[in-house]
Design a protein around this motif. Structure first.
Motif, PDB file in Angstrom:
ATOM      1  N   LEU A 183      -9.575  21.502 -16.840  1.00  0.00           N
ATOM      2  CA  LEU A 183      -9.272  21.590 -18.264  1.00  0.00           C
ATOM      3  C   LEU A 183      -7.965  20.888 -18.608  1.00  0.00           C
ATOM      4  O   LEU A 183      -7.804  20.351 -19.708  1.00  0.00           O
ATOM      5  N   LEU A 184      -7.039  20.897 -17.654  1.00  0.00           N
ATOM      6  CA  LEU A 184      -5.761  20.210 -17.850  1.00  0.00           C
ATOM      7  C   LEU A 184      -5.860  18.730 -17.536  1.00  0.00           C
ATOM      8  O   LEU A 184      -4.863  18.007 -17.645  1.00  0.00           O
ATOM      9  N   CYS A 185      -7.047  18.275 -17.126  1.00  0.00           N
ATOM     10  CA  CYS A 185      -7.299  16.879 -16.753  1.00  0.00           C
ATOM     11  C   CYS A 185      -6.318  16.430 -15.680  1.00  0.00           C
ATOM     12  O   CYS A 185      -5.838  15.287 -15.682  1.00  0.00           O
ATOM     13  N   LEU A 186      -5.988  17.362 -14.782  1.00  0.00           N
ATOM     14  CA  LEU A 186      -5.067  17.100 -13.664  1.00  0.00           C
ATOM     15  C   LEU A 186      -3.743  16.542 -14.157  1.00  0.00           C
ATOM     16  O   LEU A 186      -3.095  15.721 -13.492  1.00  0.00           O
ATOM     17  N   GLY A 187      -3.336  17.001 -15.337  1.00  0.00           N
ATOM     18  CA  GLY A 187      -2.042  16.602 -15.870  1.00  0.00           C
ATOM     19  C   GLY A 187      -2.024  15.281 -16.599  1.00  0.00           C
ATOM     20  O   GLY A 187      -0.967  14.854 -17.081  1.00  0.00           O
ATOM     21  N   VAL A 188      -3.174  14.596 -16.701  1.00  0.00           N
ATOM     22  CA  VAL A 188      -3.233  13.304 -17.393  1.00  0.00           C
ATOM     23  C   VAL A 188      -3.454  13.547 -18.882  1.00  0.00           C
ATOM     24  O   VAL A 188      -4.439  14.176 -19.274  1.00  0.00           O
ATOM     25  N   GLU A 189      -2.563  13.065 -19.732  1.00  0.00           N
ATOM     26  CA  GLU A 189      -2.671  13.262 -21.171  1.00  0.00           C
ATOM     27  C   GLU A 189      -3.470  12.130 -21.809  1.00  0.00           C
ATOM     28  O   GLU A 189      -3.571  11.029 -21.272  1.00  0.00           O
ATOM     29  N   TYR A 190      -4.031  12.443 -22.986  1.00  0.00           N
ATOM     30  CA  TYR A 190      -4.855  11.465 -23.712  1.00  0.00           C
ATOM     31  C   TYR A 190      -4.005  10.296 -24.217  1.00  0.00           C
ATOM     32  O   TYR A 190      -2.957  10.491 -24.826  1.00  0.00           O
ATOM     33  N   ASP A 191      -4.481   9.083 -23.940  1.00  0.00           N
ATOM     34  CA  ASP A 191      -3.796   7.863 -24.366  1.00  0.00           C
ATOM     35  C   ASP A 191      -4.826   6.982 -25.075  1.00  0.00           C
ATOM     36  O   ASP A 191      -5.813   6.553 -24.464  1.00  0.00           O
ATOM     37  N   LYS A 192      -4.613   6.708 -26.358  1.00  0.00           N
ATOM     38  CA  LYS A 192      -5.557   5.920 -27.146  1.00  0.00           C
ATOM     39  C   LYS A 192      -5.786   4.533 -26.557  1.00  0.00           C
ATOM     40  O   LYS A 192      -6.878   3.974 -26.672  1.00  0.00           O
ATOM     41  N   SER A 193      -4.766   3.979 -25.951  1.00  0.00           N
ATOM     42  CA  SER A 193      -4.894   2.626 -25.405  1.00  0.00           C
ATOM     43  C   SER A 193      -5.714   2.588 -24.112  1.00  0.00           C
ATOM     44  O   SER A 193      -6.205   1.546 -23.715  1.00  0.00           O
ATOM     45  N   GLN A 194      -5.877   3.731 -23.465  1.00  0.00           N
ATOM     46  CA  GLN A 194      -6.571   3.764 -22.183  1.00  0.00           C
ATOM     47  C   GLN A 194      -8.035   4.179 -22.329  1.00  0.00           C
ATOM     48  O   GLN A 194      -8.886   3.724 -21.574  1.00  0.00           O
ATOM     49  N   TRP A 195      -8.328   5.027 -23.312  1.00  0.00           N
ATOM     50  CA  TRP A 195      -9.702   5.496 -23.514  1.00  0.00           C
ATOM     51  C   TRP A 195     -10.212   5.076 -24.891  1.00  0.00           C
ATOM     52  O   TRP A 195      -9.436   4.969 -25.844  1.00  0.00           O
ATOM     53  N   LYS A 196     -11.499   4.869 -24.963  1.00  0.00           N
ATOM     54  CA  LYS A 196     -12.127   4.466 -26.221  1.00  0.00           C
ATOM     55  C   LYS A 196     -11.931   5.522 -27.294  1.00  0.00           C
ATOM     56  O   LYS A 196     -11.616   5.223 -28.441  1.00  0.00           O
ATOM     57  N   ASP A 197     -12.144   6.768 -26.929  1.00  0.00           N
ATOM     58  CA  ASP A 197     -11.951   7.886 -27.836  1.00  0.00           C
ATOM     59  C   ASP A 197     -11.745   9.155 -27.016  1.00  0.00           C
ATOM     60  O   ASP A 197     -11.726   9.122 -25.782  1.00  0.00           O
ATOM     61  N   GLU A 198     -11.609  10.280 -27.723  1.00  0.00           N
ATOM     62  CA  GLU A 198     -11.367  11.540 -27.032  1.00  0.00           C
ATOM     63  C   GLU A 198     -12.562  11.947 -26.173  1.00  0.00           C
ATOM     64  O   GLU A 198     -12.402  12.571 -25.117  1.00  0.00           O
ATOM     65  N   ALA A 199     -13.761  11.606 -26.640  1.00  0.00           N
ATOM     66  CA  ALA A 199     -14.964  11.955 -25.879  1.00  0.00           C
ATOM     67  C   ALA A 199     -14.954  11.266 -24.513  1.00  0.00           C
ATOM     68  O   ALA A 199     -15.316  11.869 -23.497  1.00  0.00           O
ATOM     69  N   ALA A 200     -14.535   9.982 -24.496  1.00  0.00           N
ATOM     70  CA  ALA A 200     -14.471   9.257 -23.229  1.00  0.00           C
ATOM     71  C   ALA A 200     -13.406   9.859 -22.318  1.00  0.00           C
ATOM     72  O   ALA A 200     -13.581   9.935 -21.092  1.00  0.00           O
ATOM     73  N   TYR A 201     -12.310  10.299 -22.908  1.00  0.00           N
ATOM     74  CA  TYR A 201     -11.236  10.947 -22.130  1.00  0.00           C
ATOM     75  C   TYR A 201     -11.739  12.240 -21.486  1.00  0.00           C
ATOM     76  O   TYR A 201     -11.522  12.479 -20.294  1.00  0.00           O
ATOM     77  N   VAL A 202     -12.431  13.050 -22.271  1.00  0.00           N
ATOM     78  CA  VAL A 202     -12.954  14.314 -21.754  1.00  0.00           C
ATOM     79  C   VAL A 202     -13.984  14.060 -20.652  1.00  0.00           C
ATOM     80  O   VAL A 202     -14.002  14.746 -19.628  1.00  0.00           O
ATOM     81  N   GLN A 203     -14.827  13.059 -20.859  1.00  0.00           N
ATOM     82  CA  GLN A 203     -15.839  12.739 -19.852  1.00  0.00           C
ATOM     83  C   GLN A 203     -15.193  12.310 -18.541  1.00  0.00           C
ATOM     84  O   GLN A 203     -15.653  12.676 -17.454  1.00  0.00           O
ATOM     85  N   ASP A 204     -14.123  11.554 -18.636  1.00  0.00           N
ATOM     86  CA  ASP A 204     -13.420  11.123 -17.434  1.00  0.00           C
ATOM     87  C   ASP A 204     -12.783  12.318 -16.717  1.00  0.00           C
ATOM     88  O   ASP A 204     -12.777  12.386 -15.480  1.00  0.00           O
ATOM     89  N   CYS A 205     -12.296  13.262 -17.500  1.00  0.00           N
ATOM     90  CA  CYS A 205     -11.694  14.458 -16.903  1.00  0.00           C
ATOM     91  C   CYS A 205     -12.725  15.329 -16.193  1.00  0.00           C
ATOM     92  O   CYS A 205     -12.378  16.094 -15.290  1.00  0.00           O
ATOM     93  N   ARG A 206     -13.972  15.217 -16.603  1.00  0.00           N
ATOM     94  CA  ARG A 206     -15.017  16.080 -16.031  1.00  0.00           C
ATOM     95  C   ARG A 206     -15.783  15.413 -14.887  1.00  0.00           C
ATOM     96  O   ARG A 206     -16.772  15.944 -14.424  1.00  0.00           O
ATOM     97  N   ARG A 207     -15.331  14.249 -14.421  1.00  0.00           N
ATOM     98  CA  ARG A 207     -16.027  13.565 -13.335  1.00  0.00           C
ATOM     99  C   ARG A 207     -16.096  14.451 -12.089  1.00  0.00           C
ATOM    100  O   ARG A 207     -15.188  15.227 -11.818  1.00  0.00           O
TER     101      ARG A 207
END
Length: 714
Positions: A186-210
């Motif tokens: 849930l903490l995404c291993l300490g990685v915070e959301y960065d607009k420049s790195q992910w397309k959107d929040e959904a892509a960020y969440v999906q990456d965190c759930r790999r």
């Protein structure tokens, strides 16, 4: 010298040897068995000996490598855990992980009816929430939570065994993750959301759930570091604050408020079990989606709580016999289209992109909303052919533009769906004609002004000859404006529009709120322009309120959670005057005749006056009925999303019936008020008219006068 008869003295040596050979008292023991001779050692086969030496050497090598590799791994893990430990923030900073804020919508009475955004009810602590919730989460998600050190080898082994038995890969499906590992995820291993790195929040969440092997290893290291940094209650608190629990609710407090209307500290066993059940599949098991399925899942969790000693058998049976139910607001599921409209029309930084928790008070009346939804369902269930894909929309508002109810389609439980009341721009047909007659009345014409209904054509540059026809393709000769509107005659409407000027008609329509590009040609009078149902209903509200423009609105107050003073207030209402009050009141009277004995007679109410207008576009692709009583304005549209023509439907048919059913329910139990209209006084007939009536054998003089003024049913 003779020694006979004398005892010889013993020699010293003999005495010594005698003592050494003397048997001790132990001699009385049983005689010892004879020792077997050891067989001579058999000579080992040299080949076997060779292989045994090799095996011993391999084992020593394996041991030598194993303990060194283990030491290296332990060192690497230790260093990794230490590094992660050093980067972990304070416990308080991890409780709220939302990227956006939440919006809670209240109706006109201050009752909650909808939520939008990432709802967060507030920070909770594992020691503050209901003990039943704490126990239910542990029993469901990680029964060894208080005994392991962040990862559970037994749980992983069990998960791998189950996955393999079900034909999946060892890491596919059941993960055997502990609550600590789930919190790390849930903490995404300490990685915070960065607009420049992910397309959107959904892509960020999906990456965190790999679920890759490398990700699992990192997750385990992060979990170990958390176990060192935080207490068990801290970890459980983070989990209870960040876990998604369906319907936009993040955290136990938000979910508790969302489904049960109470704090997470007040949950009973059955309610706690229902919330714990959402952690597995928050969308599928959401009680607002399928209450029965959610209750069944809760019953299973109550059994787990009993098996693990959190509930007695009596408590378990009592909770299962009395399953959790939704609060009144959650159960109602009213106003989804209305809530979406308020969110779209409100200030973006306080609605769609808010990072704060916002409270919005609206104009919605849940009683009226329910009436509109029930009326629509009733007509489609009983008067529309089964399997029909036709759609409909309803808007109910007060004369000042305050929207009281909104239905954007037949499915009233959806969120974020296409809203036909606000987003569908459709041709208005004859529902546009009141603006033509409003212009004429404003310029001094009266309800009894005469226009000739006869064949009529125009040559339009670039389009050729244009000849409008009435719906029934008949002509009536000279007709009064009131009769032309009552029967929705096309040719008189075009003639009136041309005589007063299309520009003035467009000006009046725009003034009343028709904010779309209006047709340039003579077909303007017949509703060739497009508009939304919300705009049209607002324009009719302008007629009801005496001729002033209206901006439909749904937001009355917006404030941030925790603030006493509102940040903003009403976002619409009555604007500038468009036509004079006398002209508006005369137009209302003319429109009342449409319902009394004209094309809109199916909308007639038994106990109060109604004014309105039907509308049907070319080939019946759109059917409208818009009308009002003294208290409410309601608009109804019906058609197909793909513009397929309706079969046997006109504005005076099903739309008028939907309107009738809606307003019957809306006005149930409310006082009756007269329409604010000018009621023309009967005029004395001229001698010529008296002579004609006598020749026709007309009856009562007053009756004949009234018939001449108001027209007969045709």
């Amino acid at each position: 010298m003779s020694n006979s008869g004398r005892k010889k003295p013993p020699l010293v040596a003999d005495k010594r040897y005698t003592k050494s050979k003397a048997k001790p008292k132990a001699a009385k023991r049983k005689p010892a068995t004879k020792r077997r001779r050891r067989a001579p050692a058999r000579k080992r086969n040299p080949i076997v000996a060779f292989f045994l030496r090799i095996i011993r050497w391999v084992l020593r090598l394996v041991w030598w490598v194993t303990w060194r590799v283990t030491a290296v791994i332990a060192l690497v893990v230790g260093l990794s855990v230490g590094y992660v430990y050093a980067t972990l923030p304070g416990f308080d900073k991890l409780l709220d992980g939302r990227a956006r804020g939440s919006v809670t919508l209240l109706d006109r009475e201050g009752e909650v009816f909808a939520w939008r955004g990432d709802q967060f009810g507030g920070e909770v602590n594992a020691q503050v929430v209901s003990k039943h919730l704490r126990n239910a989460v542990v029993a469901t998600e990680d029964k060894r939570f208080y005994r392991h050190f962040g990862i559970s080898p037994r749980g992983v082994a069990s998960a791998v065994r189950i996955n393999l038995s079900e034909g999946r890969g060892p890491l596919s499906g059941h993960g055997g993750s502990t609550i600590t590992q789930q919190t790390a995820k849930l903490l995404c291993l300490g990685v915070e959301y960065d607009k420049s790195q992910w397309k959107d929040e959904a892509a960020y969440v999906q990456d965190c759930r790999r679920g890759s092997m490398s990700r699992k290893i990192k997750e385990a290291v992060y979990a170990l570091a958390m176990e060192v940094k935080y207490s068990k209650d801290d970890i459980l608190s983070i989990y209870l604050n960040r876990a998604y629990m369906g319907s936009g609710a993040y955290g136990a407090e938000a979910a508790s408020q969302r489904y049960f209307g109470k704090s997470a500290a007040e949950l009973n066993a059955s309610e706690a079990a229902m919330l714990a059940g959402l952690l597995t599949a928050p969308t599928r098991l959401s009680p607002t989606s399928n209450l029965k399925r959610s209750q069944d899942r809760a019953a299973t969790i109550l059994r787990l709580m009993y098996e693990q000693g959190y509930l007695s058998a009596k408590q378990m049976r009592a909770a299962q016999a009395d399953p959790a139910t939704l609060s009144k607001a959650a159960k109602a599921q009213l106003g989804g289209y209305f809530a979406d409209w308020v969110m779209d029309s409100g200030p973006e930084f306080f609605t769609r992109d808010t990072t704060e928790d916002v409270i919005i008070r609206t104009t919605l009346d849940q009683r009226i909303q329910r009436a509109a939804e029930e009326a629509l369902a009733d007509i489609f269930d009983n008067k529309v052919s089964e399997g029909s894909k036709a759609q409909a929309a309803i808007v109910v508002m007060s004369a000042d533009g305050a929207v009281r109810a909104m239905v954007g389609g037949r499915d009233t439980t959806v969120v974020g769906a296409f809203n036909r009341a606000t987003q569908a721009k459709r041709q208005t047909g004859s529902a546009f004609k009141p603006f033509v007659y409003a212009t004429a009345l404003e310029l001094g014409h009266g309800w009894d002004s005469v226009v000739t209904d006869e064949p009529y054509c125009q040559d339009i540059a670039g389009s050729g000859r244009w000849c409008p026809e009435n719906y029934d393709r008949k002509y009536r000769g000279k007709v009064r404006l009131v009769d032309a509107l009552r029967q929705s005659l096309n040719i008189p409407a075009v003639k009136v529009s041309e005589s007063v000027g299309r520009d003035l008609v467009r000006q009046v329509a725009t003034g009343f709120g028709i904010d779309n590009e209006l047709a340039e040609g003579p077909a303007l009078a017949l509703g060739a322009s497009e508009s939304t149902l919300l705009e049209m209903t607002g324009a009719y509200a302008g007629i009801l309120n005496g001729g002033s423009s209206v901006t439909p609105y749904g937001l009355t107050e917006l404030r941030l959670l925790g603030d006493d003073e509102p940040t903003m207030g009403i976002s619409g209402g009555i604007g500038e005057r468009v036509i004079q009050k006398a002209a508006a009141q005369e137009l209302i009277w003319m429109m009342s005749k449409v319902v009394a004995n004209g094309t809109g007679s199916r909308a007639k109410l038994p106990d109060r006056e109604v004014a309105g207008k039907t509308g049907t576009t070319q080939a019946a692709r759109d059917a409208w009925f818009l009308g009002f009583t003294a208290d409410y304005v309601t608009g109804v549209w019906m058609g197909y999303d793909d513009n397929t023509p309706l079969k046997g439907v006109t504005g005076g048919g099903l739309p008028a019936e939907i309107w009738h059913e809606t307003m019957t329910r809306v006005h149930e139990g409310t006082p009756v008020h007269p329409l604010p209209m000018v009621r023309p006084k009967p005029k004395a007939p001229t001698p010529q008219k008296k002579q004609k009536r006598r020749q026709r054998g007309g009856g009562n003089a007053i009756e004949n006068i009234l018939r001449g003024l108001f027209g007969s049913d045709r």
